[in-house]
Design an enzyme around this catalytic site. Structure first.
Site, PDB file in Angstrom:
ATOM      1  CB  CYS A 115      11.734 -25.707 -31.925  1.00 51.05           C
ATOM      2  SG  CYS A 115      10.899 -26.959 -32.921  1.00 51.05           S
ATOM      3  CG  HIS A 255      10.022 -21.992 -32.879  1.00 50.12           C
ATOM      4  ND1 HIS A 255      10.712 -22.380 -34.002  1.00 50.12           N
ATOM      5  CD2 HIS A 255       9.175 -23.026 -32.583  1.00 50.12           C
ATOM      6  CE1 HIS A 255      10.309 -23.589 -34.364  1.00 50.12           C
ATOM      7  NE2 HIS A 255       9.385 -23.993 -33.524  1.00 50.12           N
ATOM      8  CG  ASN A 285       8.697 -25.927 -36.646  1.00 53.17           C
ATOM      9  OD1 ASN A 285       9.904 -25.734 -36.483  1.00 53.17           O
ATOM     10  ND2 ASN A 285       7.917 -26.402 -35.691  1.00 53.17           N
TER      11      ASN A 285
END
Length: 328
Positions: A115, A255, A285
């Site tokens: 990520c 994020h 996500n």
């Protein structure tokens, strides 16, 4: 030596058409909308079609970014794709994308930092451009996490989606562009978030398939604690490197993994909602695509204007973290 000011000159994003809502997940595993929203903030996620791979998502985002930069694919010098779900082990997704775009003169490689990958890729490519190695670069965060998500595991399947975000970077005006990066890793935490099989350590076999070792495995509580800590420290560190303070942040782009992690960062950094980009509710996500999707959406919504100081910060498997400061 004079360092060239390098910034973002074009942006693009893409998410697949299919939407998987919390109501849909209620029919698949023992969960419910209230539980998912209260713990994560996620309401829906986009899922790639059976014939779509990561390079296909990346391509759609890339052509937008190239056009917005006023360029053609033939002008590109470098392509970096940040991903943990490449089309295949090799050739790289970046090379597959280079061919699809017709970017014949561009060097191309993939970068794996989960990520944090997009910020890592920005840092690597920006350094190359500042040194005069290339004039421009296409940076993409793209992941197809639905392919490595176990939809019988209610603890993880609610968290992930598919998408791609792209930027073209190049020389910008004096005073603009990237001012600092802070990249780091805590490899000792690698076991907390992993895809165990399919590599040289544990090659694919009937046993690994039966044991579901080709799906994401995560120690949610430990990753949450790491994220809450590192979102704050990485932001403070990168601002210090840039010679800026928290009060100077015009837009904070974290994020998009969990709204509770974002809220914790907002509290620690003393940021109000109008200074933070949140779209986790729509996309969940998307790993390396998470930050660029949020960035591009912020640009489209007019939330970033020329001269704004923008902080991007992410965390992910590795464990890794990455933060950057850019003056738009």
């Amino acid at each position: 030596m004079n360092v060239l000011p390098i910034g973002i000159i074009g942006t693009g994003k893409y998410v697949p058409e299919k939407i998987l809502t919390n109501a849909d997940l209620e029919k698949m595993v023992e969960t419910n909308d209230e539980w998912i929203v209260s713990r994560t903030g996620i309401r829906e996620r986009h899922i790639a079609a059976p014939d779509q791979a990561t390079s296909d998502l990346a391509y759609e985002a890339a052509i937008q970014a190239i056009e917005k930069a006023g360029m053609t694919a033939a002008d590109l010098d470098l392509i970096v794709v940040a991903t943990i779900t490449p089309d295949m082990s090799f050739p790289s997704t970046a090379c597959i994308l280079q061919d699809k775009l017709g970017a014949k003169k561009a060097a191309a490689f993939d970068l794996s930092a989960a990520c944090s990958g997009f910020v890592y890729a920005l840092g690597a490519a920006t350094s190359m451009l500042q040194m005069g190695m290339y004039k421009n670069a296409l940076i993409i965060g793209a992941d197809t996490l639905s392919r490595i998500t176990d939809y019988t595991d209610r603890n993880t399947c609610v968290l992930f989606g598919d998408g791609a975000g792209a930027v073209v970077i190049g020389e910008v005006g004096e005073g603009r562009g990237f001012k600092a990066f802070d990249l780091g890793a805590e490899g000792a935490g690698g076991e907390l978030l992993k895809l165990p099989a399919g590599g040289s350590r544990t090659p694919a076999s009937a046993d690994t398939l039966e044991a579901k070792q080709h799906f994401i495995q995560m120690s949610g509580r430990e990753v949450f604690k790491f994220a809450v800590k590192v979102m704050n420290t990485a932001t403070v560190d990168v601002l210090n490197k840039a010679g800026m303070s928290k009060d100077e942040i015009d837009l904070f782009i974290p994020h998009q993994a969990n709204v509770r992690i974002i809220n914790s960062a907002m509290e620690r950094l003393n940021l109000t909602e109008d200074r933070v980009m949140i779209n986790v509710q729509k996309y969940a996500n998307t790993s390396a695509a998470s930050i660029p999707l949020a960035l591009v959406e912020a640009v489209e919504e007019g939330r970033i204007k020329e001269g704004d100081k923008v902080v991007m910060v992410g965390f992910g498997g590795g464990l890794t973290w990455g933060a950057s400061v850019i003056v738009w």
